[in-house]
Design an enzyme around this catalytic site. Structure first.
Site, short mmCIF file in Angstrom:
data_model
loop_
_atom_site.label_atom_id
_atom_site.label_comp_id
_atom_site.label_asym_id
_atom_site.label_seq_id
_atom_site.Cartn_x
_atom_site.Cartn_y
_atom_site.Cartn_z
N GLY A 213 0.81 -1.28 0.05
CA GLY A 213 0.09 -0.07 0.15
C GLY A 213 0.86 1.28 0.03
O GLY A 213 1.94 1.33 -0.80
N ILE A 214 0.24 2.07 0.67
CA ILE A 214 1.08 3.42 0.73
C ILE A 214 2.34 3.51 1.33
O ILE A 214 3.36 4.00 0.70
CB ILE A 214 0.05 4.58 1.69
CG1 ILE A 214 -1.25 4.70 0.67
CG2 ILE A 214 0.85 5.91 1.69
CD1 ILE A 214 -1.96 5.55 1.90
N ASP A 233 7.50 -3.61 9.07
CA ASP A 233 5.96 -4.14 8.94
C ASP A 233 5.99 -5.38 9.97
O ASP A 233 6.88 -6.04 10.81
CB ASP A 233 5.55 -4.58 7.65
CG ASP A 233 4.04 -4.42 7.46
OD1 ASP A 233 3.23 -5.01 8.31
OD2 ASP A 233 3.75 -3.48 6.62
N ALA A 282 2.25 2.98 9.39
CA ALA A 282 1.47 1.90 9.74
C ALA A 282 0.13 2.28 10.28
O ALA A 282 0.12 3.18 11.21
CB ALA A 282 2.21 1.00 10.96
N LEU A 290 -20.13 3.57 17.01
CA LEU A 290 -19.83 3.79 18.69
C LEU A 290 -20.59 2.66 19.69
O LEU A 290 -20.13 1.84 20.37
CB LEU A 290 -19.85 5.11 19.17
CG LEU A 290 -19.32 5.27 20.82
CD1 LEU A 290 -17.81 4.65 20.87
CD2 LEU A 290 -19.47 6.57 21.22
N TYR A 346 -10.99 5.28 14.84
CA TYR A 346 -10.07 5.69 13.72
C TYR A 346 -9.70 7.26 13.49
O TYR A 346 -8.83 7.81 13.41
CB TYR A 346 -10.46 5.10 12.26
CG TYR A 346 -9.41 5.37 11.32
CD1 TYR A 346 -8.31 4.51 10.99
CD2 TYR A 346 -9.61 6.38 10.32
CE1 TYR A 346 -7.56 4.76 10.04
CE2 TYR A 346 -8.90 6.81 9.19
CZ TYR A 346 -7.70 5.70 9.11
OH TYR A 346 -7.09 6.02 7.95
N THR A 382 -6.12 1.74 -2.89
CA THR A 382 -5.46 0.77 -2.15
C THR A 382 -6.31 -0.56 -1.76
O THR A 382 -7.48 -0.38 -2.02
CB THR A 382 -4.70 1.17 -0.83
OG1 THR A 382 -5.80 1.39 0.15
CG2 THR A 382 -3.66 2.40 -0.66
P1 NAI Z 1 -2.52 -0.98 4.37
O1 NAI Z 1 -3.51 -1.77 5.21
O2 NAI Z 1 -2.64 -1.33 2.82
O3 NAI Z 1 -1.16 -1.15 4.91
C1 NAI Z 1 -0.87 -0.71 6.11
C2 NAI Z 1 0.46 -1.46 6.62
O4 NAI Z 1 0.86 -1.35 7.79
C3 NAI Z 1 0.16 -3.01 6.28
O5 NAI Z 1 1.44 -3.56 5.57
C4 NAI Z 1 0.00 -3.52 7.87
O6 NAI Z 1 0.81 -4.95 7.79
C5 NAI Z 1 1.01 -2.63 8.55
N1 NAI Z 1 0.85 -2.51 9.88
C6 NAI Z 1 -0.55 -2.74 10.62
N2 NAI Z 1 -0.44 -2.84 11.95
C7 NAI Z 1 1.10 -2.72 12.15
C8 NAI Z 1 1.82 -2.79 13.40
N3 NAI Z 1 1.16 -3.06 14.42
N4 NAI Z 1 3.06 -2.87 13.36
C9 NAI Z 1 3.60 -2.83 11.95
N5 NAI Z 1 3.21 -2.61 10.75
C10 NAI Z 1 1.77 -2.54 10.93
O7 NAI Z 1 -2.89 0.60 4.49
P2 NAI Z 1 -2.75 1.99 3.55
O8 NAI Z 1 -4.00 2.19 2.68
O9 NAI Z 1 -1.45 1.58 2.92
O10 NAI Z 1 -2.57 2.99 4.55
C11 NAI Z 1 -1.50 3.35 5.03
C12 NAI Z 1 -1.71 4.69 6.00
O11 NAI Z 1 -2.59 5.42 5.37
C13 NAI Z 1 -2.38 4.30 7.39
O12 NAI Z 1 -1.76 4.75 8.64
C14 NAI Z 1 -3.83 4.69 7.08
O13 NAI Z 1 -4.58 4.92 8.19
C15 NAI Z 1 -3.73 5.79 6.14
N6 NAI Z 1 -4.57 6.34 5.42
C16 NAI Z 1 -5.03 5.45 4.21
C17 NAI Z 1 -5.93 6.06 3.36
C18 NAI Z 1 -6.55 5.34 2.09
O14 NAI Z 1 -7.46 5.89 1.26
N7 NAI Z 1 -6.00 4.25 1.83
C19 NAI Z 1 -6.64 7.23 3.63
C20 NAI Z 1 -6.41 7.89 4.77
C21 NAI Z 1 -5.25 7.37 5.44
#
Ligand code: NAI
Length: 441
Positions: A213-214, A233, A282, A290, A346, A382
């Site tokens: 992802g991001i 990760d 992450a 809620l 969140y 994503t």
């Molecule tokens: P994703 O779910 O594709 O990737 C998140 C990564 O974080 C995963 O590889 C996961 O294994 C890792 N992760 C989760 N818990 C963890 C932990 N305890 N320790 C280490 N690694 C951990 O999510 P995405 O979409 O790439 O999002 C990345 C960030 O961007 C997040 O913080 C998300 O909240 C934020 N975000 C994403 C949006 C979207 O539209 N996709 C919108 C707004 C914010």
């Protein structure tokens, strides 16, 4: 995951049909690629009021280094920079209208309009009123201009400290950043890189959640900019993590960021110079209203998205794990700024990130020479958003000024700008990467 509507409207029959039906016609955005790394064409430099940024080493010199041909008149500018730092009263505010009214229609597709403003002078309510007026102006123009053009307001007092920001905004790297107000000044030291194409050469960056992802895009973009990347990760994602780190010539650090000793384990894994860039990416969602939210959903989201960010930041800063000139970039979300049904956990965690950034930024700059900023992504294509039901997904994609979702690389490019050694003047900012989403606009 692909936005089929956007691809369809890019074809001749698609354009014809969507025009006939009065449907939205988003413009395919021009993003950075190795073949087309920058815009080519003319930059129209205008001003309103008497600018304090004039002078031999002022704004004109910085704009001249962007690679665009700076002009006082242009038939088809790819970018317009309106210097409104000298707007102090209603008459000089009228010059903003006079300058942009005749030219907005001529800006090229996927182009840029950047308005430069001054910080609000709280001792002069006329200056404060008209400088604040620029925010409403810019946000409205961003909503109406169309054709993939972004509009940004940059507040600054000195042009040199804004060079990395102007280069970012005047490049395809900022394709999905629009309707934003960014303040520059009073941060840490600004260091011009030896090579603007490799600004992070010799620097070490750690990205959490880098397996996909991001986070994966952030690690790849920081590596492109020359950084040695440490990709962190959860151990359960070790296979993907190894593959990302291997591809980028970096190292993998399988570690659950919520572990109480995560800070110490990161420190132990770092090269001797410590870290230059720390990206808290992450994050998890556990959505429920809620009334239906069990405590585990609350605590797991708060722990990953906020508590671990606080813990590891404190651990690294107090142990000197971040070098002078370091950068911390945390990940908020537009849900944290606007609120979202089903996401009290969140949104609380992501609003918390914004609070952390604003409070820590001045202290981290003063005590450690480190800046602290956040990116706040909107709808990004994503795996997380691909799982959203079709109707809500389609609404999320279209309900922004650019009429489409962003890509992970849009968040990554914004992170790379904040991580830049010349971005020392950018501190305590929460920058939305959302195509000017209507959510919380
Ligand atoms: P994703 O779910 O594709 O990737 C998140 C990564 O974080 C995963 O590889 C996961 O294994 C890792 N992760 C989760 N818990 C963890 C932990 N305890 N320790 C280490 N690694 C951990 O999510 P995405 O979409 O790439 O999002 C990345 C960030 O961007 C997040 O913080 C998300 O909240 C934020 N975000 C994403 C949006 C979207 O539209 N996709 C919108 C707004 C914010």
């Amino acid at each position: 995951m692909a936005d089929r509507y956007l691809s369809f409207t890019g074809t001749t029959p698609g354009r014809f049909l969507t025009r006939r039906l009065g449907l939205p016609q988003p413009t395919a955005l021009h993003r950075w690629s190795a073949e087309h790394p920058s815009f080519t064409g003319e930059l129209l430099h205008l001003s309103a009021g008497k600018s304090p940024l004039d002078g031999p080493d002022g704004l004109a010199a910085v704009l001249g280094r962007t690679g665009l041909a700076v002009r006082a008149r242009s038939e088809r500018p790819v970018a317009v920079v309106l210097d409104a730092t000298g707007v102090t009263d209603i008459d000089t505010l009228a010059e903003v209208h006079a300058a942009l009214h005749p030219v907005v229609r001529s800006v090229a597709r996927s182009g840029r309009v950047i308005v430069l403003g001054a910080p609000l002078d709280t001792t002069d309510h006329h200056q404060a009123a008209v400088q604040q007026a620029l925010e409403g102006f810019v946000r409205s123009l961003g909503k109406e201009i169309g054709r993939g053009i972004t509009v940004t307001l940059l507040r600054l007092t000195e042009a040199n400290a804004a060079e990395s920001t102007l280069r970012f905004l005047l490049s395809p790297k900022s394709a999905y950043v629009s309707g934003q107000v960014i303040g520059i000044g009073g941060g840490a030291e600004v260091t011009a890189p030896a090579d603007w194409a490799l600004p992070l050469a010799g620097r070490t960056a750690l990205v959490t959640g880098a397996a996909r992802g991001i986070g994966e895009a952030v690690a790849a973009t920081l590596a492109r900019d020359g950084a040695r990347v440490v990709c962190l990760d959860v151990p359960g994602a070790a296979v993907e993590l190894d593959s990302v780190a291997g591809r980028l010539g970096g190292t993998a650090l399988p570690l659950d960021i919520t572990a109480p000793d995560a800070g110490a384990r990161i420190l132990a894994a770092l090269p001797s110079g410590g870290l230059d860039v720390l990206v808290h990416n992450a994050g998890i969602t556990r959505d429920r209203r809620l009334v239906n939210m069990a405590v585990e959903r609350w605590s797991s989201v708060l722990d990953v998205n906020l508590a671990s960010v606080l813990r590891t930041t404190d651990a690294l800063l107090s142990a000197g794990g971040l070098a002078t000139g370091g950068r911390i970039v945390a990940t908020a979300s537009i849900a944290g700024l606007a609120g979202n049904a089903g996401q009290t956990n969140y949104a609380a965690s992501k609003a918390g990130v914004a609070g952390l950034v604003r409070a820590l930024a001045p202290n981290a700059a003063a005590e450690h020479g480190v800046t602290v900023n956040a990116v706040a992504p909107g709808f990004i294509e994503t795996k997380m958003t691909a799982a959203v039901p079709l109707f809500i997904r389609e609404a999320g994609r279209r309900m922004n000024s650019l009429g489409q979702g962003g890509l992970p690389v849009d968040v990554a490019e914004t992170t790379a700008w904040l991580a830049h050694p010349a971005s020392g003047g950018v501190n305590g900012q929460v920058v939305r990467v959302c195509g000017q989403s209507l959510l919380g606009a």
